[in-house]
Design an enzyme around this catalytic site. Structure first.
Site, PDB file in Angstrom:
ATOM      1  N   GLY A  33       0.815  -1.200   0.000  1.00  0.00           N
ATOM      2  CA  GLY A  33       0.000   0.000   0.000  1.00  0.00           C
ATOM      3  C   GLY A  33       0.851   1.253   0.000  1.00  0.00           C
ATOM      4  CB  ALA A  64       3.055   6.291   5.240  1.00  0.00           C
ATOM      5  CG  ASP A 124      -7.699  11.316   4.378  1.00  0.00           C
ATOM      6  OD1 ASP A 124      -8.254  11.772   3.362  1.00  0.00           O
ATOM      7  OD2 ASP A 124      -6.588  10.768   4.360  1.00  0.00           O
TER       8      ASP A 124
END
Length: 204
Positions: free
Chosen positions: A31, A36, A130
């Site tokens: 991911g 990050a 978010d």
């Protein structure tokens, strides 16, 4: 003190900006977000979340939020934290984004579970933010998890999740409405939404 095993791995990861230049061969990237990148440890149900150089400070903030969430089953478990990184539970499943790309049906029960997760966080004094298609996962066992909490302390109100629910009930649930989309269609819709070409005036 950072455990030797973790320190050795961290030292072998080279990131410039938001690009991974080098990494240990046995780490698999699973991911990547705005702040990050996430790698899976070989043979373990754990992932290493490494923050990009400009966002190293977010590791401490996100770890503190996970501690407040107290290992709730709505969120991944936090195992370890350090400067610029977290070690979290590996979740087997797909994001809601991938559900739409692959044609896996998103059910009202899945939305209800996300609402439960966000309400749990609010009960801890946090401000869920978010929460979008790539930050929510459908697990292989049918469960649902919210997987990114780093912005759960921001002050402003985030409407991402409420906007998604509005679109779900107004469009997605219609029998004639497609349940599967190419990535380019998804990315176009996301771009239009982020740049405010798509505006949600009324929410469920």
């Amino acid at each position: 003190m950072v455990p030797f095993y973790t320190a050795e791995i961290i030292n072998r990861i080279v990131i410039e900006g938001t690009t991974v230049i080098d990494q240990p061969d046995d780490l698999v990237e699973v991911g990547k977000g705005r702040s990050a990148v996430v790698f899976k440890f070989p043979g373990e149900q754990k992932v290493l979340k490494v923050f990009f150089p400009a966002f190293l400070h977010l590791a401490e903030q996100e770890a503190a939020i996970y501690r407040e969430l107290d290992n709730s089953a709505y969120y991944p478990q936090l195992f370890e934290e350090g400067e610029g990184y977290l070690i979290l539970e590996y979740l087997e499943g797909i994001t809601f984004y991938d559900c739409l790309v692959s044609g896996v049906k998103i059910t009202e029960e899945m939305l209800r579970l996300v609402d439960e997760a966000l309400n749990y966080a609010r009960g801890k004094g946090l401000n869920p933010s978010d929460t979008h298609l790539q930050n929510v996962m459908l697990l292989h066992n049918g469960g649902v998890r919210v997987i990114d909490v780093v912005r759960f302390r921001q002050a402003k109100i985030c409407t991402h999740w409420e906007d998604l629910k509005y679109a779900y009930y107004k469009y997605y649930l219609k029998p004639y409405f497609p349940k599967k989309y190419p990535k380019w269609v998804m990315e176009t819709i996301i771009w239009l939404y982020r740049n405010r070409w798509i505006k949600i005036k009324n929410r469920k």
